[in-house]
Write an enzyme that holds these catalytic residues in place. Structure first.
Site, PDB file in Angstrom:
ATOM      1  N   LYS A 186      31.389  13.977 -25.235  1.00  0.00           N
ATOM      2  CA  LYS A 186      32.594  14.673 -25.653  1.00  0.00           C
ATOM      3  C   LYS A 186      33.818  13.957 -25.061  1.00  0.00           C
ATOM      4  O   LYS A 186      33.660  13.227 -24.081  1.00  0.00           O
ATOM      5  CB  LYS A 186      32.558  16.144 -25.214  1.00  0.00           C
ATOM      6  CG  LYS A 186      32.830  16.386 -23.728  1.00  0.00           C
ATOM      7  CD  LYS A 186      32.992  17.857 -23.472  1.00  0.00           C
ATOM      8  CE  LYS A 186      33.353  18.119 -22.040  1.00  0.00           C
ATOM      9  NZ  LYS A 186      34.718  17.767 -21.651  1.00  0.00           N
ATOM     10  N   HIS A 201      31.974  23.562 -24.253  1.00  0.00           N
ATOM     11  CA  HIS A 201      31.039  24.238 -23.351  1.00  0.00           C
ATOM     12  C   HIS A 201      30.912  25.729 -23.647  1.00  0.00           C
ATOM     13  O   HIS A 201      29.813  26.251 -23.858  1.00  0.00           O
ATOM     14  CB  HIS A 201      31.487  24.092 -21.892  1.00  0.00           C
ATOM     15  CG  HIS A 201      31.542  22.686 -21.394  1.00  0.00           C
ATOM     16  ND1 HIS A 201      30.876  21.656 -21.994  1.00  0.00           N
ATOM     17  CD2 HIS A 201      32.183  22.140 -20.331  1.00  0.00           C
ATOM     18  CE1 HIS A 201      31.113  20.530 -21.327  1.00  0.00           C
ATOM     19  NE2 HIS A 201      31.901  20.799 -20.325  1.00  0.00           N
TER      20      HIS A 201
END
Length: 477
Positions: A154, A246
Site C-alpha cells: 500500500k 487497515h
C-alpha cells in the site's frame, strides 16, 4: 519497446492449484521496509522450514552480498529477535544481490539471466507506488511475468481515480489474479479469528446483527507520533494512511455475510458485497484532529491541516446491519497502542425487582487485534465481593492458548510464496473502500488540535452521542 508498449502477459490457466514459488525477488531490499519487517519475517519462515527457494535482492544501492547479509543480521537483531546462527546461515545461503536502476532495461535483462530456470517467480515490490508500473513493465519486457505473482505494498492510490489509474497501468502487463496487494492487517491472527468466531459458533452468530447490537466501535490507537516521518505522513494523513485500508479490512471481516465457500473468489466476493452496502461516508459525521506539536516536526508544512486523528461513522444498508452505526477512530499520540473491534449490545429492558434499580453497562464483545490478540466478553452479574451486580469479564489471550502466532508479514509472505491469495485485497474491494471515503476527502471538516496523551479532540465524543460512548481499549494482561 518501451514499458508502456509491452504486451500484457498471458496468464496461465487459473482453474488449477497455484504453483509454489521457485524464486523470490525483492525489489528495494536495501530499504526501510526490509530493515523493519522483511528480513525478520523471512528469517522466521526459514526457522519454521517454510522457505524452499532462492531469494534475490534488487536495489539501486551498489552493495556487496556481504553488506546485504550484515544489514539482514542487524535488522533481525534490532527487532528483538533471538538470532539462531544455524537458521541465519541457512537463510543467508539463499540470498543473492543485484544492483541496478529500475528504469534501465539492462537491470531486468540481468535479472532474467539470473533466474532463467524459474517456472513460478514471485516479485515483491518494496518500492514507492510511482515505480510499480516501471518495475512491472520492465519485468514484462524481459519476459518474466507470464507465470509470476507480483506483490505490492500500500497505498493503492490516494483516491478513487488514482486507484483505478494505478490498476489500469499494472493490468497492461499482468492479470488481476497475479497481483497481490499487501495490507498487513490481513495477516493478523485476530482478523481471521473474527470470521471464525462469527461463523463457527452457533451461539454467537445470531447475536451478531441489528437485533442485538447497538453499535460497533473499531479503535486503532497509537501512543507514538509521526517522529521522523513528516515528509511521508504530511501528504497522507490518518484517513488515507490507515482507515481506507487497515480499518476497512476490519469492517469487512466484522460485518460481511457468511461466505458460501472457502475459496478465494467466494471470500473476496462476500467482502466486496459488504462494501457495496456501505453508504458513502458523510463529512457531517467525521471528526479530524491534529496533536499539538505536529507542526514542529521536520517535513511537516508550517500551516498543515493534515489529520493525525480521524473518527467517523459508517452506515451499512443491508438486512443484518441497517440502523447499527459503525464508529471508527484512529490517532497518533493517544494514551495507548491498541487495535480492537468492539460490539456494544443493546441495553436490556428495565424490570421491577431490586437488581434492576441500577442500569448496567451494555454487554460487549471485544476482539483485540494488535499488538497482541485475544477475546473479551463483558456481562453483568451479581458479585459476592461487592454484594451487588457489576460487570464480570471473560478474557482469553490467544498467546496463552496455543502460543505465539506468526507475525503478519510472515503470514503474508508465506501466502505469496505458496499462492494463497485469500489474504490479499482485490481491485474491486480497493475501489469500493475509496468510494466510501471519497466524500471525506472531497469536503474535509476543520482540524481540531488535541493534547498528546489524550483520546483526541472532544468533538469526537459528539459523534457517538446517543449510542453509548467511546470505550477505552482492552489492553489485556
Amino acid at each position: 519497446m518501451s514499458a508502456t508498449e509491452a504486451p500484457k502477459a498471458t496468464r496461465a490457466a487459473t482453474d488449477v492449484d497455484p504453483l509454489p514459488a521457485d524464486v523470490l525477488v525483492i525489489f528495494g531490499i536495501t530499504g526501510d521496509l526490509a530493515r523493519v519487517m522483511t528480513f525478520r519475517s523471512l528469517y522466521r519462515l526459514e526457522g519454521r522450514g517454510l522457505i524452499d527457494c532462492p531469494i534475490v535482492g534488487v536495489a539501486f544501492d551498489d552493495w556487496t552480498l556481504e553488506h546485504l547479509i550484515e544489514r539482514a543480521r542487524e535488522s533481525i537483531v534490532a527487532t528483538g529477535e533471538q538470532l539462531d546462527e544455524e537458521v541465519f546461515t541457512r537463510f543467508t545461503k539463499r540470498l543473492s544481490y543485484y544492483h541496478g536502476d529500475f528504469t534501465d532495461s539492462g537491470t531486468y535483462g540481468q535479472l532474467a539471466e539470473a533466474i532463467r530456470d524459474a517456472k513460478c517467480p514471485v516479485f515483491y515490490l518494496e518500492v514507492p507506488p510511482s515505480l510499480f508500473g516501471t518495475v512491472v513493465g520492465g519485468l514484462a519486457n524481459a519476459g518474466l511475468t507470464a507465470n509470476a505473482r507480483i506483490v505490492v505494498e500500500k497505498p493503492f492510490g490516494h483516491d478513487t481515480a488514482s486507484a483505478r489509474a494505478l490498476a489500469e497501468e499494472l493490468h497492461q502487463y499482468i492479470d488481476e489474479s497475479q497481483l497481490l496487494r499487501i495490507d498487513h492487517y490481513l495477516g493478523k491472527m485476530g482478523l481471521e479469528e473474527i470470521l471464525y468466531l462469527r461463523f463457527a459458533n452457533t451461539m454467537l452468530e445470531p447475536f451478531w446483527s441489528r437485533n442485538y447490537v447497538e453499535c460497533v466501535q473499531i479503535t486503532m490507537a497509537e501512543d507514538f507520533g509521526v517522529e521522523d516521518r513528516g515528509h511521508f505522513y504530511d501528504p497522507v494523513g490518518a484517513l488515507r494512511d490507515v482507515v481506507v485500508n487497515h480499518l476497512m479490512q476490519v469492517v469487512g471481516m466484522a460485518a460481511m455475510e457468511p461466505p458460501s465457500g472457502g475459496d478465494t473468489k467466494t471470500l473476496q466476493d462476500a467482502k466486496v458485497a459488504l462494501y457495496r452496502a456501505i453508504r458513502p461516508a458523510d463529512p457531517a459525521h467525521y471528526v479530524r484532529g491534529q496533536y499539538d506539536g505536529y507542526l514542529d516536526i521536520d517535513g511537516v508544512a508550517p500551516d498543515s491541516t493534515t489529520e493525525t486523528y480521524a473518527a467517523l461513522r459508517l452506515e451499512i444498508d443491508n438486512w443484518r446491519w441497517s440502523g447499527v452505526p459503525f464508529f471508527i477512530r484512529t490517532g497518533k499520540r493517544l494514551p495507548v497502542t491498541q487495535t480492537e473491534v468492539r460490539l456494544v449490545f443493546k441495553h436490556p429492558p428495565r424490570l421491577g425487582f431490586a437488581a434492576f434499580e441500577r442500569r448496567p453497562e451494555p454487554n460487549q464483545l471485544v476482539v483485540k487485534l494488535d499488538p497482541s490478540t485475544g477475546i473479551r466478553v463483558i456481562l453483568d452479574a451479581h458479585r459476592a465481593d461487592i454484594g451487588t451486580a457489576a460487570p464480570i469479564l471473560f478474557d482469553v489471550e490467544f498467546a496463552t492458548m496455543g502460543g505465539e502466532g506468526a507475525t503478519p508479514y510472515e503470514v503474508l509472505l508465506h501466502a505469496a510464496l505458496v499462492g494463497e491469495t485469500t489474504r490479499f485485497t482485490r481491485q474491486d474491494g480497493v475501489e469500493q473502500t475509496w468510494r466510501i471515503m471519497q466524500p471525506l476527502l472531497d469536503a474535509p471538516p476543520p482540524v481540531h488540535v488535541y493534547e498528546p496523551g489524550s483520546w483526541g479532540p472532544a468533538e469526537a465524543d459528539e459523534l457517538v452521542a446517543g449510542h453509548s460512548h467511546w470505550h477505552e481499549p482492552w489492553l489485556g494482561s
